[in-house]
Design a protein around this motif. Structure first.
Motif, PDB file in Angstrom:
ATOM      1  N   ASN A   1       0.991  -1.205  -0.502  1.00 25.00           N
ATOM      2  CA  ASN A   1      -0.018   0.113  -0.309  1.00 25.00           C
ATOM      3  C   ASN A   1       0.811   1.179  -0.050  1.00 25.00           C
ATOM      4  O   ASN A   1       2.040   1.256   0.496  1.00 25.00           O
ATOM      5  CB  ASN A   1      -1.066   0.145   1.036  1.00 25.00           C
ATOM      6  N   GLY A   2      -0.018   2.192  -0.494  1.00 22.15           N
ATOM      7  CA  GLY A   2       1.128   3.513   0.058  1.00 22.15           C
ATOM      8  C   GLY A   2       1.949   4.283   1.479  1.00 22.15           C
ATOM      9  O   GLY A   2       2.994   4.584   1.211  1.00 22.15           O
ATOM     10  N   LEU A   3       0.963   3.753   2.098  1.00 21.26           N
ATOM     11  CA  LEU A   3       1.512   4.073   3.292  1.00 21.26           C
ATOM     12  C   LEU A   3       2.930   3.130   3.885  1.00 21.26           C
ATOM     13  O   LEU A   3       3.918   3.418   3.682  1.00 21.26           O
ATOM     14  CB  LEU A   3       0.685   3.887   5.113  1.00 21.26           C
TER      15      LEU A   3
ATOM     16  N   LEU B   1       6.017   4.052   1.644  1.00 25.51           N
ATOM     17  CA  LEU B   1       6.785   5.700   2.473  1.00 25.51           C
ATOM     18  C   LEU B   1       7.230   5.252   3.215  1.00 25.51           C
ATOM     19  O   LEU B   1       8.388   5.011   3.531  1.00 25.51           O
ATOM     20  CB  LEU B   1       5.851   6.995   2.717  1.00 25.51           C
TER      21      LEU B   1
ATOM     22  N   TYR C   1      -3.047  14.592   4.525  1.00 24.00           N
ATOM     23  CA  TYR C   1      -3.845  13.707   4.747  1.00 24.00           C
ATOM     24  C   TYR C   1      -2.379  12.970   5.997  1.00 24.00           C
ATOM     25  O   TYR C   1      -1.327  12.784   5.647  1.00 24.00           O
ATOM     26  CB  TYR C   1      -3.507  12.290   3.245  1.00 24.00           C
TER      27      TYR C   1
ATOM     28  N   ALA D   1      -1.492  10.172   6.905  1.00 24.74           N
ATOM     29  CA  ALA D   1      -0.562   8.845   5.837  1.00 24.74           C
ATOM     30  C   ALA D   1       0.875   9.322   6.191  1.00 24.74           C
ATOM     31  O   ALA D   1       1.971   8.735   6.672  1.00 24.74           O
ATOM     32  CB  ALA D   1      -0.517   8.376   4.474  1.00 24.74           C
ATOM     33  N   SER D   2       1.041  10.215   5.085  1.00 23.34           N
ATOM     34  CA  SER D   2       3.074  11.166   5.394  1.00 23.34           C
ATOM     35  C   SER D   2       3.101  11.472   6.207  1.00 23.34           C
ATOM     36  O   SER D   2       4.350  10.562   6.053  1.00 23.34           O
ATOM     37  CB  SER D   2       2.445  12.921   4.245  1.00 23.34           C
TER      38      SER D   2
ATOM     39  N   VAL E   1       4.431  16.163  -0.849  1.00 26.09           N
ATOM     40  CA  VAL E   1       3.026  15.739  -0.751  1.00 26.09           C
ATOM     41  C   VAL E   1       2.276  16.032  -1.844  1.00 26.09           C
ATOM     42  O   VAL E   1       2.500  17.417  -1.625  1.00 26.09           O
ATOM     43  CB  VAL E   1       2.478  15.372   0.144  1.00 26.09           C
TER      44      VAL E   1
ATOM     45  N   ASP F   1       5.891  12.138  -1.671  1.00 32.55           N
ATOM     46  CA  ASP F   1       4.814  11.640  -1.427  1.00 32.55           C
ATOM     47  C   ASP F   1       3.966  11.700  -2.717  1.00 32.55           C
ATOM     48  O   ASP F   1       3.091  12.916  -3.254  1.00 32.55           O
ATOM     49  CB  ASP F   1       4.106  11.881  -0.441  1.00 32.55           C
TER      50      ASP F   1
ATOM     51  N   ALA G   1       1.120   9.733  -3.742  1.00 30.26           N
ATOM     52  CA  ALA G   1       0.245   9.101  -3.866  1.00 30.26           C
ATOM     53  C   ALA G   1      -1.287   9.687  -4.339  1.00 30.26           C
ATOM     54  O   ALA G   1      -2.055   8.747  -4.519  1.00 30.26           O
ATOM     55  CB  ALA G   1      -1.182   8.897  -1.904  1.00 30.26           C
ATOM     56  N   GLN G   2      -1.306  10.902  -4.763  1.00 34.80           N
ATOM     57  CA  GLN G   2      -2.219  11.737  -5.036  1.00 34.80           C
ATOM     58  C   GLN G   2      -1.499  12.149  -6.704  1.00 34.80           C
ATOM     59  O   GLN G   2      -2.427  13.132  -7.759  1.00 34.80           O
ATOM     60  CB  GLN G   2      -2.540  12.768  -4.377  1.00 34.80           C
TER      61      GLN G   2
ATOM     62  N   SER H   1       0.412   5.394  -3.897  1.00 36.52           N
ATOM     63  CA  SER H   1      -0.158   4.354  -3.581  1.00 36.52           C
ATOM     64  C   SER H   1      -1.143   3.539  -4.442  1.00 36.52           C
ATOM     65  O   SER H   1      -1.697   4.843  -5.511  1.00 36.52           O
ATOM     66  CB  SER H   1      -1.303   5.382  -2.377  1.00 36.52           C
TER      67      SER H   1
ATOM     68  N   TYR I   1      -4.612   2.777  -4.465  1.00 34.33           N
ATOM     69  CA  TYR I   1      -6.482   2.355  -3.492  1.00 34.33           C
ATOM     70  C   TYR I   1      -6.952   3.052  -4.188  1.00 34.33           C
ATOM     71  O   TYR I   1      -6.989   3.359  -5.296  1.00 34.33           O
ATOM     72  CB  TYR I   1      -5.958   3.352  -1.880  1.00 34.33           C
TER      73      TYR I   1
ATOM     74  N   LYS J   1      -7.840   5.763  -5.988  1.00 40.67           N
ATOM     75  CA  LYS J   1      -6.986   7.084  -6.389  1.00 40.67           C
ATOM     76  C   LYS J   1      -7.050   7.050  -8.013  1.00 40.67           C
ATOM     77  O   LYS J   1      -6.792   6.301  -8.503  1.00 40.67           O
ATOM     78  CB  LYS J   1      -5.461   6.451  -5.848  1.00 40.67           C
TER      79      LYS J   1
ATOM     80  N   ALA K   1      -3.139  -1.351  -2.576  1.00 40.94           N
ATOM     81  CA  ALA K   1      -1.452  -1.606  -3.434  1.00 40.94           C
ATOM     82  C   ALA K   1      -0.982   0.061  -3.461  1.00 40.94           C
ATOM     83  O   ALA K   1      -1.374   0.210  -3.450  1.00 40.94           O
ATOM     84  CB  ALA K   1      -1.964  -2.008  -5.436  1.00 40.94           C
TER      85      ALA K   1
ATOM     86  N   TYR L   1      -9.193  17.844   3.912  1.00 42.44           N
ATOM     87  CA  TYR L   1      -9.318  17.004   5.345  1.00 42.44           C
ATOM     88  C   TYR L   1      -9.774  17.769   6.659  1.00 42.44           C
ATOM     89  O   TYR L   1      -9.332  18.529   6.172  1.00 42.44           O
ATOM     90  CB  TYR L   1      -8.243  16.094   5.591  1.00 42.44           C
TER      91      TYR L   1
END
Ligand code: PLP
Length: 392
Positions: free
Chosen positions: A58-60, A63, A89, A91-92, A134, A160, A162-163, A184, A186, A189, A197, A340
């Motif tokens: 996963n993305g977490l 990192l 977010y 997770a970072s 990020v 990061d 992920a996005q 990520s 997810y 995403k 993943a 968020y």
């Protein structure tokens, strides 16, 4: 109802190919660390323009594994500091604290919502070892100021990503800009698997081989363990799905960009602030986008010739009247989310940071609202969102 993100509709576009991929894996009798992963790693490294891509769970974890590997290699040690955006977010930040490193929060730029590179230098101490950039909401967070500071102080630049799959800055693609990047996949995403993943991309061969071991119990060779690793692998089924979906990523980014451009052009409500793109990022990206991308579709050129440093994972607006606007949109059949609502430093999980004050971050968290954006929205849906937002 206009859904915030219709994952069923997104994946239905590729259902035949996804079913074939699943069948291929089921019939192969090989489910972890096999051909599908090897092929996805090769394809994704090529897409990002890096020499290495390593699938992880996963993305977490992607990192975490980057920081764990830097510690294993002696580049960093527990207690060292990593500059992280206060506006991100959680997770970072979890990736930093989970590996025993200390996050040092830096305020974002109120226009881009990404870390403000002019505030990095003041946060550097003798313990600072890295900047975690990020690329929030899909926009590249790196700029020339950040790159210069990393160089001047010998800091690792970790992305990061992920996005931001496919976003471009300075002839480089998200994941290929810094020293290493966590991705990520997810399901929600821009490049989403059908489960969890993630991946690490890097041009650093030593880092890549360390992470290859760390994701598999710290073992380079079966039953021989050099490090205290994790079990964090990207399984064959998800890798096979990602191999299918990667081929459509450019098309999907172009579709997201078309939605964003329509919103940017037609949302005119004075109570609402639209997202802004960093000009340096847009300009430098513009000229180089098309020639770089392997999966580029030539008929989409006109759609993607602008604002290429933003891939619009989220379309985030700001308003002082967020609660009323969200209620109004819900009542009129438009689903929205907040990315968020609580910044990491104000979470219960980080009691030690609760007393810190980051006014720009807090303002953003109080005012942002994400409108529906996806590659499968119809023209009628996009027009309806604009009409309702303007009527508010
Ligand atoms: C989704 C996300 C992550 C974590 O990815 P997972 O695959 O959910 O673990 C990390 N950072 C950011 C910015 C994200 O959006």
């Amino acid at each position: 109802m206009i859904k915030f993100l219709d994952l069923q509709k997104i994946n239905a576009q590729y259902q035949q190919e996804l079913r074939e991929a699943a069948t291929r894996v089921i019939d192969s009798g090989w489910y972890v660390l096999g051909k599908e992963l090897a092929s996805f790693e090769q394809n994704y490294a090529q897409y990002c323009g890096t020499t290495h891509a390593l699938g992880v769970a996963n993305g977490l974890d992607a990192l975490r594994l980057i920081f764990k590997a830097y510690i294993a290699l002696g580049v960093m040690q527990k207690g060292d500091e990593v500059l992280v955006p206060a506006n991100t977010y959680i997770a970072s930040v979890l990736a930093v604290t989970d590996t025993g490193l200390t996050p040092v929060f830096v305020e974002p730029d109120i226009n881009t919502y990404n870390i403000d590179s002019s505030k990095l230098e003041a946060a550097i101490t003798s313990k600072t070892k890295a900047v975690l950039a990020v690329h929030l909401y899909g926009q590249i967070a790196v700029d020339s100021g950040m790159v210069a500071i990393c160089k001047k102080y010998g800091l690792k630049l970790v992305e990061d990503a992920a996005q931001s799959h496919g976003a471009v800055w300075n002839e480089k693609i998200s994941g290929g800009i810094g020293d290493a990047a966590g991705h990520s996949f997810y399901p929600g995403k821009n490049l989403g698997a059908l489960g969890d993943a993630g991946a690490v991309t890097t041009n650093d061969t030593e880092l890549a081989t360390t992470i290859e071991a760390l994701r598999n119990y710290g073992s380079h060779k079966k039953y021989e363990n050099k490090y205290q690793g994790l079990n964090s692998r990207l399984d064959e089924l998800q890798a096979a799905f990602l191999n299918v979906k990667l081929n459509y990523l450019q098309k999907e980014i172009a579709a997201r960009r078309a939605v964003a451009n329509y919103y940017l052009q037609y949302i005119t409500n004075p109570k609402i602030l639209l997202p802004k793109c960093h000009t340096e990022r847009s300009r430098s990206a513009e000229t180089n986008y098309d020639s770089r991308l392997t999966f580029h579709d030539s008929h989409l050129t006109s759609h993607i010739s602008r604002l290429t440093s933003h891939v619009w994972h989220l379309f985030v607006i700001r308003t002082k009247n967020r609660e009323q606007l969200q209620q109004y949109l819900t009542k009129n059949g438009v689903q929205t989310l907040i990315h968020y609502p609580i910044p990491p430093h104000q979470q219960q999980a980080y009691k030690q940071y609760n007393s810190l004050s980051f006014p720009i971050t807090e303002k953003i968290h109080n005012e942002v609202l994400s409108l529906p954006i996806s590659p499968v929205m119809t023209d009628e849906e996009i027009e309806k969102v604009v009409e309702i937002v303007n009527n508010f």
